[in-house]
Design an enzyme around this catalytic site. Structure first.
Site, mmCIF file in Angstrom:
data_model
loop_
_atom_site.group_PDB
_atom_site.id
_atom_site.type_symbol
_atom_site.label_atom_id
_atom_site.label_comp_id
_atom_site.label_asym_id
_atom_site.label_seq_id
_atom_site.Cartn_x
_atom_site.Cartn_y
_atom_site.Cartn_z
ATOM 1 N N GLU A 152 0.766 -1.080 0.003
ATOM 2 C CA GLU A 152 -0.048 0.023 0.099
ATOM 3 C C GLU A 152 0.792 1.245 0.105
ATOM 4 O O GLU A 152 0.841 1.945 0.905
ATOM 5 C CB GLU A 152 -1.015 -0.049 1.172
ATOM 6 C CG GLU A 152 -2.095 -0.920 1.063
ATOM 7 C CD GLU A 152 -3.158 -0.929 2.282
ATOM 8 O OE1 GLU A 152 -2.792 -0.273 3.094
ATOM 9 O OE2 GLU A 152 -4.077 -1.346 2.177
ATOM 10 N N GLU A 309 -6.351 -7.749 -0.091
ATOM 11 C CA GLU A 309 -6.992 -7.832 1.341
ATOM 12 C C GLU A 309 -8.485 -7.419 1.320
ATOM 13 O O GLU A 309 -8.585 -6.445 0.775
ATOM 14 C CB GLU A 309 -6.030 -6.640 2.060
ATOM 15 C CG GLU A 309 -4.412 -6.948 2.200
ATOM 16 C CD GLU A 309 -3.807 -5.924 3.040
ATOM 17 O OE1 GLU A 309 -4.520 -5.164 3.822
ATOM 18 O OE2 GLU A 309 -2.779 -5.518 2.915
#
Ligand code: GLA
Length: 662
Positions: A152, A309
């Site tokens: 991320e 995720e």
């Protein structure tokens, strides 16, 4: 897509696996339980730098060797991290200069994660060195399915304002402007900001009051590029040493994040992967999930992608962390799958005992296997085993929705008529399309629109002249478009297009807006045709367009609010206000009907149905978000139960179904 995790026959199921948080004896049990839960792919080592490079240039790979061997023996594939997401304390301690600096000049400390400045040469060199080590050690490990680079990017630190970033920002600007050009683009005659030499140009640090909008926009672009440059450097090492192993990094194309221009990023990964967490206090969170999934499929240019995720239940970072209801995680997983994901993974496999995320749910909760969460995980894992045939298929859509990260950066700046949330605005309109059972492909400005019956353009605040022409040409040639307020307002430097709003699209829409009339919180205005709206209105003149609906009260009584313009061979609609949910459905139904768009399947409200298409067959994925059982007019074989639908597909309350169509 130029690659996909190897060795996976059915949709991927699994999650982040952080064995470094657990003693060795747990690893074997993990693999056994993963097998029981149908896990076939895990992401390993994302935050393991400190355990892999235990001190400057001293490595300990023994534990990871063991873990990868165990996973391989258990038949579980690995998306292996290059472990650069969280530099270890010995590195930041010795090089405090690599820590990022906030806009107010505060240098962040160690003790959390993502403690690096994107332009730090120390961080970059060490990240590359670690990546090399990992690639050389594990590049041929039989468990390796793909590389997971960093994590991320930009999640916590998307912008660094240090002196080094200031230098690199100036280089970035010099590649685009000469100093006169920069002054013109940023409009620096306002407030005496004129630059007479490059060294005066800074990142938009904390200033007495509002910063320059052009400077803020360019800095946002620069920061996205700086992080992308870092990703590419890490990726290039992997590509050089292991050219056949696909590389990804997990995006956050969702309601929580907008700091990176993922259209640029998506071109640099072998396959697109995304993280998505529902907003627990939003009763319509499943619709936001659908938008995110469609956006990610758009980034993947329609090809399958991976949900890297999601959560099995509660997260630990929202104001109130509600648990998911029974069946909700299953529905979430199938919505992603319906919208082109060829796998859905979680953060994380085993719920942590220590550290900042110990109350974040996981596949295996603190309470163990005898839990709602683990049972549901096991159930879906088993079901995915029956859905192998969906892998590689695409998604049918007749409508394109234009999404522009840079419009978010430009329009969300302060000192605008309203505090603006780009993603929420797009979502507002998307909800009407979702309710009408229409699947949407999300595309960037200037995309090829061939084959789409309708293009929807919400709040495309900033456009280049070419982008404005692109939409005009599309409609002139017979396309249908729906444009909403706060589109076409500015050029690519955030300079307002003069002559009336919506500047770039005035001719296309046949309207001229002379003034904005934002509404107060809680105020609604009524429109003809039984419509109602809130939040925004504008003093609009019909300039050749037809008027579909006008205000019947509020400050603009009698002024057009919804218009329709025949332009060339096509039609361009304009929404000059934010229609309430039912009104948006009413207007969108007319827009869709005019464009010849039909729902995927005629389904009751709250039932989501999306078609995936292979070379010869197609599948319908149905998700029932309501509390009532429904029967859908669908013919084929339901793959989870193996039952022939014989003309009617039952989808129980809160349940899902996947049908191979006949
Ligand atoms: C992000 C991160 C994970 C974890 C989750 C928690 O997605 O990538 O490491 O922190 O959030 O929701």
């Amino acid at each position: 897509m130029t690659g996909w995790p190897t060795g996976l026959a059915s949709p991927s199921w699994g999650g982040d696996y952080n064995p470094e948080q657990w003693p060795e004896h747990v690893w074997k049990q993990d693999v056994e339980l993963m097998r029981r839960a149908g896990v076939n792919l895990v992401s390993v080592g994302i935050f393991a730098w400190a355990r892999l490079e235990v001190a400057d240039n001293r490595f300990d790979f023994g534990w990871l060797d063991q873990v990868l061997d165990l996973l391989h023996d258990g038949g579980i594939r690995v998306c292996l991290a290059n472990a650069t997401a969280s530099p270890p304390p010995w590195l930041t301690g010795a090089n405090p200069d690599m820590l990022p600096v906030r806009a107010d000049g505060v240098r962040l400390s160690h003790g959390s994660r993502q403690e690096y400045c994107p332009t730090s040469p120390v961080y970059r060199d060490r990240a590359i060195a670690l990546t090399e080590k990992i690639a050389l050690r594990y590049g041929e490990h039989p468990a390796l399915a793909a590389w997971h680079v960093n994590n991320e990017y930009g999640c916590h630190v998307s912008r660094c304002y240090c002196d080094r970033c200031a230098d690199v920002f100036r280089d970035w600007l010099r590649a685009r402007y000469d100093l006169d050009g920069l002054n013109r683009a940023w409009g620096t005659d306002f407030w005496s900001q004129h630059y007479s030499s490059w060294d005066q140009v800074l990142p938009p640090r904390v200033t007495p009051t509002l910063p320059n909008p052009g400077q803020v926009l360019d800095f946002a672009r620069f920061c996205s590029d700086a992080l992308l440059d870092l990703f590419c450097a890490e990726r290039d090492v992997l590509k050089e040493l292991t050219p056949d192993v696909p590389v990804t990094t997990n995006f956050m194309a969702n309601w929580t994040f907008s700091a990176l221009n993922y259209w640029h990023w998506a071109a640099e990964v072998d396959f697109v992967s995304n993280d998505h967490y529902t907003r627990a206090d939003d009763p319509e969170r499943h619709i936001e999930l659908a938008l995110s999934a469609d956006l990610v499929r758009g980034l993947s240019r329609g090809e399958p992608w991976l949900l890297m995720e999601q959560s099995t239940s509660a997260v630990n970072w929202q104001p109130r962390n509600f648990a998911k209801l029974a069946g909700e995680m299953r529905r979430n997983s199938y919505s992603h799958l319906a919208r082109g994901a060829d796998g859905t993974l979680f953060f994380q496999w085993r719920q942590s005992r220590a550290g900042a995320e110990r109350f974040h749910s996981a596949m295996l909760p603190h309470a163990g296997e005898d839990t709602k969460v683990f049972r549901e995980v096991t159930q879906v894992g088993e079901e995915y085993g029956r859905l192998a045939e969906l892998v590689g298929s695409t998604v049918d859509a007749q409508v394109a929705l234009v999404y522009d990260f840079e419009s978010a950066w430009a329009a969300e700046q302060p000192a605008h008529p309203v505090a603006f949330d780009y993603y929420a605005t797009v979502l507002g309109l998307y909800k009407a399309l979702w309710r009408l059972g229409v699947t949407v492909d999300v595309v960037p400005p200037s995309a090829d629109l061939t084959g789409y019956r309708l293009v929807v353009v919400p709040a495309l605040y900033q456009v280049t002249d070419d982008e404005a022409r692109w939409l005009e040409d599309h409609v002139r040639a017979g396309g249908h478009a729906l444009v909403t307020w706060f589109s076409g307002i500015a050029d690519e430097n955030s300079r307002v297009r003069p002559g009336g709003y919506p500047g770039a699209f005035r001719d296309l829409l046949g309207v001229r807006v002379e003034e904005f009339f934002p509404l107060a919180d809680g105020d609604t205005v009524r429109l003809t045709g039984g419509l109602s709206a809130s939040y925004w209105s504008e003093l609009l003149h019909a300039n050749g367009c037809g008027v579909v609906s006008s205000y019947v009260d509020g400050p603009l009584d009698g002024v057009p609010a919804v218009t329709r313009n025949e332009f060339g061979e096509g039609v361009a609609w304009y929404l000059a206000t934010t229609l309430d949910a039912d009104s948006a459905v009413t207007v969108l139904s007319d827009v869709l009907a005019g464009a010849g768009v039909t729902p995927t399947v005629s389904a009751p409200p709250g039932v989501e149905v999306v078609r995936r298409r292979g070379e010869r067959i197609s599948w319908l994925v149905a998700i029932n978000h309501t509390g009532a059982d429904v029967v859908l007019p669908v013919e084929g074989v339901e793959l989870i139960s193996g039952v022939d639908t014989a003309g009617g597909l039952p989808v129980p309350a809160g349940g899902v179904a996947v049908v191979r169509e006949v």
